[in-house]
Design an enzyme around this catalytic site. Structure first.
Site, PDB file in Angstrom:
ATOM      1  NE  ARG A 143      40.828  34.951  48.677  1.00  0.00           N
ATOM      2  CZ  ARG A 143      40.216  36.038  49.138  1.00  0.00           C
ATOM      3  NH1 ARG A 143      40.934  37.006  49.708  1.00  0.00           N
ATOM      4  NH2 ARG A 143      38.916  36.177  49.044  1.00  0.00           N
ATOM      5  CB  SER A 220      36.541  30.598  45.368  1.00  0.00           C
ATOM      6  OG  SER A 220      35.333  31.130  45.861  1.00  0.00           O
ATOM      7  CD  GLU A 321      41.085  31.091  46.474  1.00  0.00           C
ATOM      8  OE1 GLU A 321      40.578  31.053  47.611  1.00  0.00           O
ATOM      9  OE2 GLU A 321      40.708  31.880  45.588  1.00  0.00           O
TER      10      GLU A 321
END
Length: 327
Positions: A143, A220, A321
């Site tokens: 990520r 998410s 995130e």
């Protein structure tokens, strides 16, 4: 691209902050807003395809796609899957534009986009030159990339070039996909995986479907934490479990990746949890939702409450995130 340069000149002449927006699907804006110029980059155009099987030349082993940054990501995944080419079909249903894919190094169901990226074309805001960055220069990790870490706000992605292996076959490394195709044998095509992933995401509220509740979120909200392997024993002791009952994956030397959703559920933040006007989706533990009239303060209060409790119990700091815009 000329308009990009014009916009950058505009903000610099006026000393304005600049925020580059893609599809907006991974964004959390504060209640105070943003006092600057929001530049939505939606550069579109035709996909340039090179390589592949042709009757008039030797058979190739790979194919490249030069894709404009403003193209809808899921539409590109569908195009590749329909061509019978594997490599990104597990990333179906992720909202946003192609240009946003390398920034976060999007991943799902056992695939990460970085494994298919050859290079990224971008505007360098330090030099005002258009540059080409190789996958190695992008510094991809879980990520992460240079675009959202060490070189945040330096580059504006214009287009992305993908290289896909024509001999690769679909891989079902993710448990949900293995269960979905149980008993189907091995003759699966990329388009089969594409539709399966979208159906699974739909069931988890991770596919935007008009009129359905709990499906509009930033995806998410917390990244799966990567922690020292020794923490496994501490977690097992805290929960009075054996280590083999804790879901985890290796993530490098002496490191493991833990499912953030599992951690939330162990400390009481389950599907449907509510804190004022903010809540957790009834269909996915990691999706924080606006129950109707939530402000940023409501969402951040829920975020902070979850982070504090997970840290108190397991000494693990969950990382948000979505990109946060504004103070």
């Amino acid at each position: 691209m000329e308009e990009l340069l014009e916009a950058v000149t505009f903000v610099r002449e006026r000393s304005l902050p600049l925020f580059v927006l893609g599809g907006g699907s991974n964004l959390l804006v504060t209640d105070r807003g943003f006092d600057g110029l929001v530049l939505r980059v939606k550069i579109e155009g035709a996909i340039n395809i090179n390589g592949g099987y042709r009757d008039d030349r030797p058979r190739q082993t790979s194919i490249t796609y030069d894709v404009p940054g403003g193209m809808d990501w899921d539409a590109f995944v569908l195009k590749v899957a329909e061509a019978g080419i594997t490599g990104i079909e597990c990333l179906a249903g992720i909202p946003g534009f192609v240009g946003g894919a390398p920034i976060q190094n999007i991943g799902a169901y056992g695939q990460e986009v970085s494994t298919s990226i050859l290079w990224v074309n971008a505007l360098d805001l330090e030099t005002l030159k258009f540059v080409t960055l190789t996958a190695e220069q992008c510094g991809f990790a879980y990520r992460r990339s240079i675009f959202n870490t060490t070189h945040r706000n330096r580059y504006i992605v214009i287009s992305v070039t993908f290289r896909l292996d024509l001999h690769a076959t679909p891989s079902l490394r993710y448990a949900d996909l293995q269960n979905y195709f149980a008993g189907r044998g091995s003759a699966l095509k990329p388009i089969d995986i594409y539709h399966a992933v979208r159906e699974i995401r739909h069931g988890k509220g991770m596919l935007i479907v008009e009129g359905e509740s709990d499906c509009r979120s930033a995806g998410s909200f917390f990244k799966n934490p990567i922690v020292p392997e020794r923490l496994l024993l501490d977690i097992a002791t805290t929960l009075d479990l054996s280590v083999d009952k804790i879901p985890h994956w290796t993530a490098g030397e002496d490191l493991i990746k833990l499912p953030a959703a599992w951690l939330l559920e162990r400390v009481g933040f389950t599907k449907g949890f509510q804190l004022g006007e903010a809540g957790i989706s009834s269909r996915h533990t990691l999706a924080l939702i606006n129950r109707g009239h939530a402000t940023f303060a409501d969402i951040s209060a829920l975020r902070d409450t979850i982070q504090r409790e997970v840290y108190r119990r397991f000494k693990i700091q969950l990382e948000q995130e979505p990109v946060q815009l504004g103070a």
